[in-house]
Scaffold this motif. Structure first.
Motif, PDB file in Angstrom:
ATOM      1  N   THR A   1       3.879  15.015 -40.876  1.00 16.75           N
ATOM      2  CA  THR A   1       3.986  16.230 -40.073  1.00 16.75           C
ATOM      3  C   THR A   1       3.199  17.323 -40.776  1.00 16.75           C
ATOM      4  N   ILE A   2       2.349  18.027 -40.022  1.00 16.99           N
ATOM      5  CA  ILE A   2       1.480  19.053 -40.596  1.00 16.99           C
ATOM      6  C   ILE A   2       1.807  20.394 -39.952  1.00 16.99           C
ATOM      7  N   THR A   3       2.048  21.402 -40.772  1.00 17.97           N
ATOM      8  CA  THR A   3       2.259  22.760 -40.286  1.00 17.97           C
ATOM      9  C   THR A   3       0.954  23.521 -40.452  1.00 17.97           C
ATOM     10  N   VAL A   4       0.516  24.165 -39.381  1.00 19.72           N
ATOM     11  CA  VAL A   4      -0.725  24.945 -39.412  1.00 19.72           C
ATOM     12  C   VAL A   4      -0.340  26.420 -39.504  1.00 19.72           C
ATOM     13  N   THR A   5      -0.947  27.117 -40.470  1.00 17.80           N
ATOM     14  CA  THR A   5      -0.640  28.534 -40.665  1.00 17.80           C
ATOM     15  C   THR A   5      -1.870  29.398 -40.397  1.00 17.80           C
ATOM     16  N   LYS A   6      -1.599  30.627 -40.006  1.00 18.13           N
ATOM     17  CA  LYS A   6      -2.664  31.619 -39.841  1.00 18.13           C
ATOM     18  C   LYS A   6      -2.184  32.887 -40.536  1.00 18.13           C
ATOM     19  N   ASN A   7      -2.947  33.336 -41.510  1.00 17.26           N
ATOM     20  CA  ASN A   7      -2.559  34.480 -42.343  1.00 17.26           C
ATOM     21  C   ASN A   7      -1.188  34.249 -42.978  1.00 17.26           C
ATOM     22  N   GLY A   8      -0.921  33.009 -43.374  1.00 18.56           N
ATOM     23  CA  GLY A   8       0.325  32.680 -44.047  1.00 18.56           C
ATOM     24  C   GLY A   8       1.526  32.475 -43.140  1.00 18.56           C
ATOM     25  N   ILE A   9       1.334  32.651 -41.832  1.00 20.26           N
ATOM     26  CA  ILE A   9       2.438  32.518 -40.876  1.00 20.26           C
ATOM     27  C   ILE A   9       2.279  31.206 -40.106  1.00 20.26           C
ATOM     28  N   PRO A  10       3.323  30.369 -40.076  1.00 15.95           N
ATOM     29  CA  PRO A  10       3.229  29.117 -39.309  1.00 15.95           C
ATOM     30  C   PRO A  10       3.005  29.407 -37.820  1.00 15.95           C
ATOM     31  N   VAL A  11       1.990  28.760 -37.243  1.00 20.70           N
ATOM     32  CA  VAL A  11       1.672  28.970 -35.826  1.00 20.70           C
ATOM     33  C   VAL A  11       1.731  27.685 -35.006  1.00 20.70           C
ATOM     34  N   ALA A  12       1.691  26.533 -35.676  1.00 20.83           N
ATOM     35  CA  ALA A  12       1.709  25.263 -34.942  1.00 20.83           C
ATOM     36  C   ALA A  12       2.171  24.153 -35.866  1.00 20.83           C
ATOM     37  N   ARG A  13       2.596  23.074 -35.234  1.00 21.75           N
ATOM     38  CA  ARG A  13       2.987  21.891 -36.000  1.00 21.75           C
ATOM     39  C   ARG A  13       2.358  20.682 -35.323  1.00 21.75           C
ATOM     40  N   VAL A  14       1.712  19.845 -36.115  1.00 20.08           N
ATOM     41  CA  VAL A  14       1.133  18.595 -35.633  1.00 20.08           C
ATOM     42  C   VAL A  14       2.085  17.502 -36.105  1.00 20.08           C
ATOM     43  N   VAL A  15       2.659  16.789 -35.142  1.00 11.23           N
ATOM     44  CA  VAL A  15       3.649  15.765 -35.477  1.00 11.23           C
ATOM     45  C   VAL A  15       3.187  14.410 -34.971  1.00 11.23           C
ATOM     46  N   PRO A  16       3.583  13.334 -35.660  1.00 14.93           N
ATOM     47  CA  PRO A  16       3.221  12.002 -35.188  1.00 14.93           C
ATOM     48  C   PRO A  16       3.936  11.699 -33.870  1.00 14.93           C
ATOM     49  N   MET A  17       3.276  10.927 -33.021  1.00 16.73           N
ATOM     50  CA  MET A  17       3.887  10.520 -31.761  1.00 16.73           C
ATOM     51  C   MET A  17       4.461   9.120 -31.915  1.00 16.73           C
ATOM     52  N   GLY A  18       5.640   8.928 -31.375  1.00 20.04           N
ATOM     53  CA  GLY A  18       6.251   7.612 -31.364  1.00 20.04           C
ATOM     54  C   GLY A  18       6.121   6.995 -29.983  1.00 20.04           C
ATOM     55  N   ASP A  19       6.565   5.763 -29.852  1.00 22.02           N
ATOM     56  CA  ASP A  19       6.489   5.086 -28.556  1.00 22.02           C
ATOM     57  C   ASP A  19       7.299   5.822 -27.489  1.00 22.02           C
ATOM     58  N   ASP A  20       8.389   6.470 -27.892  1.00 20.73           N
ATOM     59  CA  ASP A  20       9.223   7.197 -26.929  1.00 20.73           C
ATOM     60  C   ASP A  20       8.560   8.474 -26.437  1.00 20.73           C
ATOM     61  N   ASP A  21       7.524   8.956 -27.146  1.00 19.32           N
ATOM     62  CA  ASP A  21       6.848  10.196 -26.760  1.00 19.32           C
ATOM     63  C   ASP A  21       5.815   9.995 -25.665  1.00 19.32           C
ATOM     64  N   VAL A  22       5.454   8.756 -25.399  1.00 19.09           N
ATOM     65  CA  VAL A  22       4.439   8.471 -24.382  1.00 19.09           C
ATOM     66  C   VAL A  22       5.121   8.481 -23.017  1.00 19.09           C
ATOM     67  N   PRO A  23       4.628   9.282 -22.073  1.00 16.43           N
ATOM     68  CA  PRO A  23       5.281   9.350 -20.764  1.00 16.43           C
ATOM     69  C   PRO A  23       5.251   7.991 -20.047  1.00 16.43           C
ATOM     70  N   PRO A  24       6.288   7.682 -19.283  1.00 13.70           N
ATOM     71  CA  PRO A  24       6.365   6.386 -18.601  1.00 13.70           C
ATOM     72  C   PRO A  24       5.511   6.312 -17.346  1.00 13.70           C
ATOM     73  N   TYR A  25       4.697   7.313 -17.104  1.00 13.38           N
ATOM     74  CA  TYR A  25       3.854   7.354 -15.915  1.00 13.38           C
ATOM     75  C   TYR A  25       2.436   7.720 -16.335  1.00 13.38           C
ATOM     76  N   PRO A  26       1.446   7.332 -15.555  1.00 13.25           N
ATOM     77  CA  PRO A  26       0.061   7.665 -15.927  1.00 13.25           C
ATOM     78  C   PRO A  26      -0.190   9.167 -15.834  1.00 13.25           C
ATOM     79  N   THR A  27      -0.977   9.678 -16.763  1.00 11.02           N
ATOM     80  CA  THR A  27      -1.323  11.100 -16.756  1.00 11.02           C
ATOM     81  C   THR A  27      -2.819  11.320 -16.542  1.00 11.02           C
ATOM     82  N   ASP A  28      -3.536  10.230 -16.274  1.00 11.38           N
ATOM     83  CA  ASP A  28      -4.972  10.344 -16.061  1.00 11.38           C
ATOM     84  C   ASP A  28      -5.275  10.100 -14.580  1.00 11.38           C
ATOM     85  N   PRO A  29      -6.511  10.363 -14.143  1.00 13.20           N
ATOM     86  CA  PRO A  29      -6.861  10.124 -12.741  1.00 13.20           C
ATOM     87  C   PRO A  29      -6.566   8.684 -12.353  1.00 13.20           C
TER      88      PRO A  29
END
Length: 80
Positions: free
Chosen positions: A24-52
């Motif tokens: 898990t990666i926390t992204v900071t701007k001027n020392g303040i956390p602004v975002a978090r990049v987290v690993p995706m698991g199998d449960d995080d993938v939507p059960p329906y298509p999201t592309d055309p």
């Protein structure tokens, strides 16, 4: 792991690879956390298509088929 927004911009491929490895990666701007990049698991993938999904079937509205030229003529003067 923590990284700055500037570092994330310059090393995004490596940072995303770390997330893919489970970090898990926390992204900071001027020392303040602004975002978090987290690993995706199998449960995080939507059960329906999201592309055309191919051709869209539109209902028949009983309208006449127009040529491109007829459409252009009808739209002349509309808008800018």
């Amino acid at each position: 792991m923590e990284t700055t927004a500037r570092d994330f911009n310059q090393r995004s491929s490596q940072i995303l690879a770390a997330a893919a490895r489970g970090e898990t990666i926390t992204v900071t701007k001027n020392g303040i956390p602004v975002a978090r990049v987290v690993p995706m698991g199998d449960d995080d993938v939507p059960p329906y298509p999201t592309d055309p999904m191919g051709a869209i079937q539109l209902p028949d509205l009983g309208l006449p088929d127009l040529t491109d030229e007829e459409i252009e003529d009808a739209l002349k003067g509309m808008g800018s």
